[in-house]
Design an enzyme around this catalytic site. Structure first.
Site, short mmCIF file in Angstrom:
data_model
loop_
_atom_site.label_atom_id
_atom_site.label_comp_id
_atom_site.label_asym_id
_atom_site.label_seq_id
_atom_site.Cartn_x
_atom_site.Cartn_y
_atom_site.Cartn_z
N SER A 190 0.76 -1.33 0.39
CA SER A 190 0.13 -0.15 0.30
C SER A 190 0.56 1.00 -0.45
O SER A 190 2.01 1.06 0.31
CB SER A 190 -1.47 0.09 0.84
N TYR A 203 -1.53 -1.11 10.39
CA TYR A 203 -1.47 -1.45 8.92
C TYR A 203 -0.68 -1.15 8.26
O TYR A 203 0.22 -1.94 7.32
CB TYR A 203 -2.81 -0.73 8.54
#
Ligand SMILES: NC(=O)c1ccc[n+]([C@@H]2O[C@H](COP(=O)([O-])OP(=O)(O)OC[C@H]3O[C@@H](n4cnc5c(N)ncnc54)[C@H](OP(=O)(O)O)[C@@H]3O)[C@@H](O)[C@H]2O)c1
Length: 318
Positions: A190, A203
């Site tokens: 990401s 995350y």
């Protein structure tokens, strides 16, 4: 300042700028614009093997990878949590592209037993492509300790789904790829893993792991004919991002995946989509020009705003 000194300083400045252009700007333009858009990927995925395995493949980016791989003629093994959703997606893709689709229902927040089941169900298949897509995130940005207090198990689950899935799935399928000296592993990281991302710290750290792991694994196995790519999307319009309407900066999963696949063989670490690459560039430019702390504070302010809106929405729902 005498003119000789001025000349020397000018030559040094031009050399430094020229060096940076050759070292950084030209490779960036090649990896994000010229390579994918002019030349396109030269990797023939269908030649890697008969089957592709995609984790987290009943929705969003994973489903879009599955559809695109089926369109290119690969048979599929879809792996997700819900058997009902898996069967529906398998039928949809199988009917549309006329390829065999098998399903395996596992919850990637589980333990080592998941991988025994996957190994058993994929035994004997000629697997050429693995897409480690499954991932979970916070329901909204939150401070680490508040996150822990709300659900200590969540911190274990996110590491299991975002990190253990990538390492264990790679360990399962790399040996078969190495034996035939060809194979592609695509790992979903990401943009959160490459820019400051407070309030999503666990995350974003799992996604930074995916980048680092992919990079070093690629160096280890490149000479065995294996291509490992880490893709780092910004926002994509999926359930995870809660963005319903696709736009230039939050494309549909299909648009994103088509773009990301055009970078395969061109970039091993990539935003996968030009507007997301530009976003990374702007943040890194801000860090370079105004300092890391300035960039961190800018992102923090933005994420605090998102958190505030999410908490307000939650309060209204209760
Ligand atoms: N969307 C974005 O803006 C964005 C941005 C950057 C990176 N990413 C990354 O891209 C990947 C895909 O994201 P997405 O937005 O497409 O997600 P998504 O729309 O939420 O889809 C997630 C998929 O994973 C499956 N899944 C979720 N938890 C699972 C679990 N514990 N065990 C097994 N399967 C599970 C879901 O299937 P079931 O519901 O049937 O279990 C679904 O098929 C993730 O790794 C994510 O971190 C996404």
């Amino acid at each position: 300042m005498d003119s000789e000194l001025l000349n020397i300083l000018s030559v040094i400045s031009i050399s430094v700028v020229g060096f940076q252009v050759v070292r950084k700007v030209l490779p960036w333009i090649y990896a994000n614009v010229v390579g994918p858009k002019v030349f396109g990927s030269s990797v023939n995925l269908a030649k890697m093997g008969e089957w592709a395995v995609v984790t987290g493949s009943t929705d969003g980016i994973g489903k879009a990878y599955a559809k695109e791989l089926a369109r290119r003629g690969l048979k599929l093994v879809l792996i997700s949590r819900s058997l009902e959703k898996l069967n529906a997606v398998a039928k949809e893709i199988g009917d549309k592209y006329g390829v065999e689709v098998r399903v395996i229902d596992v919850d990637f927040t589980g333990g080592a037993e998941i991988y025994d089941k996957i190994q058993e169900k994929t035994a004997g298949l000629d697997i050429g492509v693995l897409v480690n897509n499954v991932g979970i995130s916070y329901s909204h940005p939150e401070y680490f300790l508040d996150c822990y207090k709300a659900d200590p198990q969540f911190l274990r689950n996110i590491v299991a789904a975002n990190i253990h899935s990538v390492t264990h799935m790679s360990a399962l399928f790399l040996p078969g790829m190495i034996a035939k000296r060809k194979g592609v592993i695509i790992n979903l990281s990401s943009t959160a893993g490459v820019i400051p991302n407070p309030l999503l710290s666990v995350y974003s750290s799992t996604k930074a792991f995916v980048n680092k792991f992919s990079d070093d694994l690629q160096t280890e196995y490149k000479e065995h004919g294996i291509l490992i790519q880490s893709v780092q999307p910004g926002f994509v319009a999926t359930n995870m991002s809660k963005i319903r309407k696709a736009s230039v900066f939050a494309p549909s999963p299909e648009t994103y995946v088509r773009s990301a696949l055009s970078t395969l063989g061109i970039a091993t670490q990539t935003a996968g989509y030009l507007p997301h690459a530009l976003l990374q560039l702007i943040i890194h430019f801000t860090e370079a020009v105004f300092g890391d702390q300035f960039a961190r504070n800018l992102v923090l302010k933005n994420i605090l705003g998102t958190r505030k809106r999410a908490l307000r929405r939650l309060a209204k729902e209760q």
